[in-house]
Design a protein around this motif. Sequence first.
Motif, PDB file in Angstrom:
ATOM      1  N   PRO A  52      31.767  40.023  26.871  1.00  0.00           N
ATOM      2  CA  PRO A  52      30.763  40.665  27.720  1.00  0.00           C
ATOM      3  C   PRO A  52      30.377  42.043  27.189  1.00  0.00           C
ATOM      4  O   PRO A  52      31.225  42.801  26.703  1.00  0.00           O
ATOM      5  CB  PRO A  52      31.459  40.765  29.076  1.00  0.00           C
ATOM      6  CG  PRO A  52      32.921  40.806  28.742  1.00  0.00           C
ATOM      7  CD  PRO A  52      33.077  39.919  27.538  1.00  0.00           C
ATOM      8  N   ASN A  86      25.066  42.258  28.219  1.00  0.00           N
ATOM      9  CA  ASN A  86      24.209  41.352  27.455  1.00  0.00           C
ATOM     10  C   ASN A  86      22.823  41.238  28.083  1.00  0.00           C
ATOM     11  O   ASN A  86      21.804  41.407  27.413  1.00  0.00           O
ATOM     12  CB  ASN A  86      24.861  39.978  27.334  1.00  0.00           C
ATOM     13  CG  ASN A  86      25.900  39.909  26.235  1.00  0.00           C
ATOM     14  OD1 ASN A  86      25.588  40.096  25.070  1.00  0.00           O
ATOM     15  ND2 ASN A  86      27.142  39.664  26.603  1.00  0.00           N
ATOM     16  N   CYS A 117      26.409  43.701  33.523  1.00  0.00           N
ATOM     17  CA  CYS A 117      26.167  42.719  32.466  1.00  0.00           C
ATOM     18  C   CYS A 117      25.443  43.351  31.279  1.00  0.00           C
ATOM     19  O   CYS A 117      24.206  43.457  31.254  1.00  0.00           O
ATOM     20  CB  CYS A 117      25.395  41.498  32.947  1.00  0.00           C
ATOM     21  SG  CYS A 117      25.328  40.203  31.652  1.00  0.00           S
ATOM     22  N   HIS A 155      35.425  33.615  28.501  1.00  0.00           N
ATOM     23  CA  HIS A 155      34.124  33.973  27.942  1.00  0.00           C
ATOM     24  C   HIS A 155      34.047  33.444  26.507  1.00  0.00           C
ATOM     25  O   HIS A 155      34.954  33.649  25.717  1.00  0.00           O
ATOM     26  CB  HIS A 155      33.969  35.489  27.953  1.00  0.00           C
ATOM     27  CG  HIS A 155      32.565  35.978  27.845  1.00  0.00           C
ATOM     28  ND1 HIS A 155      31.795  35.792  26.708  1.00  0.00           N
ATOM     29  CD2 HIS A 155      31.765  36.658  28.720  1.00  0.00           C
ATOM     30  CE1 HIS A 155      30.603  36.338  26.893  1.00  0.00           C
ATOM     31  NE2 HIS A 155      30.548  36.874  28.099  1.00  0.00           N
ATOM     32  N   LEU A 192      27.890  32.125  31.441  1.00  0.00           N
ATOM     33  CA  LEU A 192      27.001  32.915  30.603  1.00  0.00           C
ATOM     34  C   LEU A 192      25.528  32.611  30.851  1.00  0.00           C
ATOM     35  O   LEU A 192      24.653  33.343  30.376  1.00  0.00           O
ATOM     36  CB  LEU A 192      27.313  32.689  29.122  1.00  0.00           C
ATOM     37  CG  LEU A 192      28.734  32.987  28.664  1.00  0.00           C
ATOM     38  CD1 LEU A 192      28.831  32.899  27.149  1.00  0.00           C
ATOM     39  CD2 LEU A 192      29.185  34.358  29.139  1.00  0.00           C
ATOM     40  N   THR A 193      25.242  31.559  31.596  1.00  0.00           N
ATOM     41  CA  THR A 193      23.853  31.173  31.824  1.00  0.00           C
ATOM     42  C   THR A 193      23.520  30.994  33.301  1.00  0.00           C
ATOM     43  O   THR A 193      22.417  30.538  33.629  1.00  0.00           O
ATOM     44  CB  THR A 193      23.523  29.873  31.063  1.00  0.00           C
ATOM     45  OG1 THR A 193      24.483  28.862  31.387  1.00  0.00           O
ATOM     46  CG2 THR A 193      23.550  30.104  29.561  1.00  0.00           C
ATOM     47  N   THR A 232      24.467  37.250  24.073  1.00  0.00           N
ATOM     48  CA  THR A 232      25.040  35.905  24.141  1.00  0.00           C
ATOM     49  C   THR A 232      24.891  35.265  25.515  1.00  0.00           C
ATOM     50  O   THR A 232      25.580  34.294  25.821  1.00  0.00           O
ATOM     51  CB  THR A 232      26.525  35.951  23.745  1.00  0.00           C
ATOM     52  OG1 THR A 232      27.222  36.881  24.603  1.00  0.00           O
ATOM     53  CG2 THR A 232      26.698  36.385  22.303  1.00  0.00           C
ATOM     54  N   SER A 233      23.994  35.807  26.347  1.00  0.00           N
ATOM     55  CA  SER A 233      23.790  35.264  27.689  1.00  0.00           C
ATOM     56  C   SER A 233      22.312  34.963  27.933  1.00  0.00           C
ATOM     57  O   SER A 233      21.432  35.425  27.202  1.00  0.00           O
ATOM     58  CB  SER A 233      24.289  36.259  28.752  1.00  0.00           C
ATOM     59  OG  SER A 233      25.679  36.416  28.709  1.00  0.00           O
TER      60      SER A 233
END
Length: 397
Positions: free
Chosen positions: A298, A98, A96, A294, A59-60, A16-17
């Motif tokens: 995560p 993701n 992280c 979030h 997230l980006t 999701t990132s």
Amino acid sequence: MKEQVRVPVTLMRGGTSKAVFLSQHDVPSDPQERLRFLLALFGSPDVRQIDGLGGADILTSKCAIIGPPSRPDADIDYTFVQVGIDQPTLSFEIVCGNISSATGVYALQEKLIPVHEPVTTVRVHNTNTGKILRMAVQCADGEPRVEGDSEVDGVPGTGAEVALDYSDTSGSTTGKLLPTGQARDWVPISKLGREIPVSVVDVGTACVFIRAADLGITGTELPGQLSADIYEMAEEVRRWAVERCDLPSSGFLTPYQILISEAQDYRTIAGDRVVHSSEVDFIARMVLNGGAMHKAFPGGGSVCLSVAAQIAGTIPAEARGTHAGPARIRIGHPSGVLKIYANVEHVGGEEWAVREVHFTRTARRLFDGTAYVRRSRLGMDARDDNAVQAVAVGSTS
């Protein structure tokens, strides 16, 4: 282009990132030069990151630096960087989960290791934690697959499964599975005028778990629905954990602050789905200092939460109603449900051992190209070509 430096970049989605992937060769090794370089590349500090590659969301606004392995039991090195959005900060605190799912795909596509069909196992040395992550990447026709039937709540459609093994990541942040030596502690909260119970667990990423009800909320709230007081109290717990676990006070992400509540019905952030209590073991929300939540969950936090749910006396085990395992733990988050398998064994007293932790993600390459970084943001004269070359091409430590 005299006033700008060319930098080769790849944009990857992992779970999701999303993150900007860079070759270690193209990142300055000096900490201050690296700070200026990454902030300029992402367009930080700026709430919109309009003059760079950042996505104006936690997230980006992420970076993955990939290099040759620095230890014999790994195929690649992976350094994760959380780039500040409205603050000129870089955080190297976490792995992280993701984005880690995309590192194996990237390594295979870049021909850093050979492809083996139908599945290639990639051993990734995460330099943030010093741990080895293992991932199984589906491959066909000499490259990683994109299409498949694996679903990740919070990501549209389906994709090829990437299976991640985090079994060897206990104590990634603090050196201990239970950093305080026990499954539950009590923390004084100034706004409440009393103590509340919390659990600190460290697998993949250190987390501090808080009962949502102790802060006066249901735990089903979505991003934008919590008051500033809730974030302030959660941050007070995090600061307590930092001091109690002897972590660097300069950090601002870890331990992750996770709000836990019992299984109940709730509507997802997209508004098109109701998650029923029967679908989850409990509900979790990750919140961050400054008032952010979030939008999904995560990866590193899910690893830690699944393990905590199998340790007697922790807040997650209490919400689940049992600590029995091994089991596939079902985490209810703002975008849906995340399932992660964990096997935790009680070895006596307050000692527990993680035998297995596995979860799946999907990942794919979104973009390859050249980024242009303003030389003025790198702190050098536009005419100084040699200095620019030294900053734009180097290696991370």
